[in-house]
Write an enzyme that holds these catalytic residues in place. Structure first.
Site, PDB file in Angstrom:
ATOM      1  N   TYR A  98     -18.170  17.520 -16.658  1.00  0.00           N
ATOM      2  CA  TYR A  98     -19.254  18.282 -15.999  1.00  0.00           C
ATOM      3  C   TYR A  98     -19.932  17.128 -15.077  1.00  0.00           C
ATOM      4  O   TYR A  98     -20.487  17.290 -14.109  1.00  0.00           O
ATOM      5  CB  TYR A  98     -19.921  19.295 -16.869  1.00  0.00           C
ATOM      6  N   GLU A 140     -17.693  26.994 -24.590  1.00  0.00           N
ATOM      7  CA  GLU A 140     -16.426  25.951 -24.904  1.00  0.00           C
ATOM      8  C   GLU A 140     -16.523  25.483 -26.186  1.00  0.00           C
ATOM      9  O   GLU A 140     -15.475  25.331 -27.002  1.00  0.00           O
ATOM     10  CB  GLU A 140     -16.189  25.009 -23.570  1.00  0.00           C
TER      11      GLU A 140
END
Length: 393
Positions: A98, A140
């Site tokens: 990310y 996640e």
């Protein structure tokens, strides 16, 4: 949640940023793959990159997330994030990625919007990004923990133990763990990622629904349609009993949550795979409530798992099937020629619908359900590949 100052900026700039998001996401991926070509080769779907589907999905997700933050500032849109998080977890996405995307996203925004990106605008959209990214990481992390795998490490070797040619372009593969660990549990409607090494050395991944519920069975089954793509052709042409493939833990949030209400399972084409598994799960659990099974296909001979579709529905005491085919024959009870049409199908109060198939089919079925009073939050859908529902409004 989004700060008041940032919310005002995002609200003012959303139309302009939204209009540019497709180009921004295109620049993002160009920059990312130039810096890290291994991601294009071994993580992202090369066909979706070539067609532009992936960037459209990303642009739609960011715009939808920003809009949800503005519409409901008191809560994070976890329902929107859940679908993305399940897909990311099935690919083994890790938190560090990310930050990598963030770096190239900022560069892409600067390239596309130029001087329009003031410090205030950059700070506001930076806040949107990290709210979305951190929300995904949190979900996640939970998904990885529930499956007993390290974050970002979801892969295991599985051996192909059998294959069945269902139709000329659809094959079912039976899989068993190649190691000594037990097969992970899953819910009907979920999918796994399958990763294979292609002749050019790339490791490409695709998601496939688990097409049998297989309660208590160590094997897992995926039913794959040959499409104009690298992985399905590789599986059909090169993967035979004895071969080993890498398979993720099971993911996906489109599972039957409430069996105490009337159910509608609607599919088209290869979208029947999760629905057949759902029917098997309902039968194994002794389900007695009403279930309406809807399917559309080109013809009875192209209807993959047709015999299972009929047999599993027939085992449920209150199930009815309605199949539509573009080409005949369609002579059995509950079959018709043409496109799926729910006009004459009774919809009981409290019905919950599950859809899987091409996007135009799911949109058409959803529109029919909404027009007949089924609440939007009772219509659930699963798509193969990037989710373009949000990208197309």
């Amino acid at each position: 949640m989004l700060s008041d100052a940032s919310a005002a900026v995002v609200r003012a700039t959303l139309p302009a940023v939204g209009a540019a998001l497709d180009e921004i996401s295109s620049r993002l991926y160009s920059r990312l793959f130039a810096d890290h070509p291994e991601l294009s080769r071994d993580l992202f779907n090369r066909a979706n990159q070539t067609s532009g589907v992936q960037r459209q999905a990303l642009a739609g997700a960011i715009a939808a997330f920003a809009g949800a933050l503005l519409d409901h500032p008191d809560r994070r849109p976890d329902a929107l994030l859940s679908r993305i998080a399940h897909k990311h977890a099935s690919l083994g996405i890790s938190p560090g990625q990310y930050r990598l995307v963030h770096t190239h996203l900022l560069g892409a925004v600067a390239e596309v919007l130029g001087d329009a990106v003031t410090e205030e605008v950059a700070a506001a959209w930076n806040e949107v990004y990290w709210l979305m990214a951190n929300g995904l990481v949190a979900i996640e992390r939970r998904l990885y923990a529930e499956r007993g795998v390290l974050m970002g490490d979801t892969w295991r070797p599985w051996t192909v133990t059998g294959r069945v040619q269902e139709t000329p372009d659809v094959t079912t593969f039976a899989l068993a763990p190649a190691d000594t660990a037990p097969a992970p549990a899953f819910r009907a409607g979920q999918y796994v990622s399958v990763r294979v090494e292609l002749p050019d050395g790339a490791r490409q991944t695709r998601q496939y629904s688990l097409s049998r519920a297989t309660t208590g069975c160590p094997r897992r089954y995926i039913t794959v349609k040959r499409v104009d793509g690298e992985v399905s052709a590789h599986l059909h042409d090169r993967i035979h009993p004895g071969a080993t493939v890498e398979v993720s833990a099971p993911y996906g949030d489109v599972v039957i949550q409430d069996t105490g209400v009337p159910l509608l399972l609607a599919s088209a084409g290869i979208g029947c795979t999760p629905m057949v598994a759902m029917l098997e799960e309902l039968g194994a659990n002794g389900h007695t409530g009403p279930v309406t099974v809807v399917h559309a296909d080109r013809s009875p001979t192209t209807h993959a798992l047709r015999a299972d579709h009929l047999a599993l529905a027939g085992k449920l005491p209150a199930a009815q099937t309605r199949f539509w085919y573009e080409h005949g024959p369609a002579e059995a009870p509950g079959e018709a020629l043409g496109r799926a049409d729910l006009t004459d199908i009774p919809l009981a109060p409290g019905l919950t619908a599950y859809l899987c198939g091409p996007l135009p089919f799911m949109r058409a079925v959803r529109d029919q359900l909404l027009a007949r009073g089924v609440p939007a939050d009772r219509v659930h859908y699963e798509v193969f590949g990037p989710d373009l529902w949000l990208a197309r409004g």
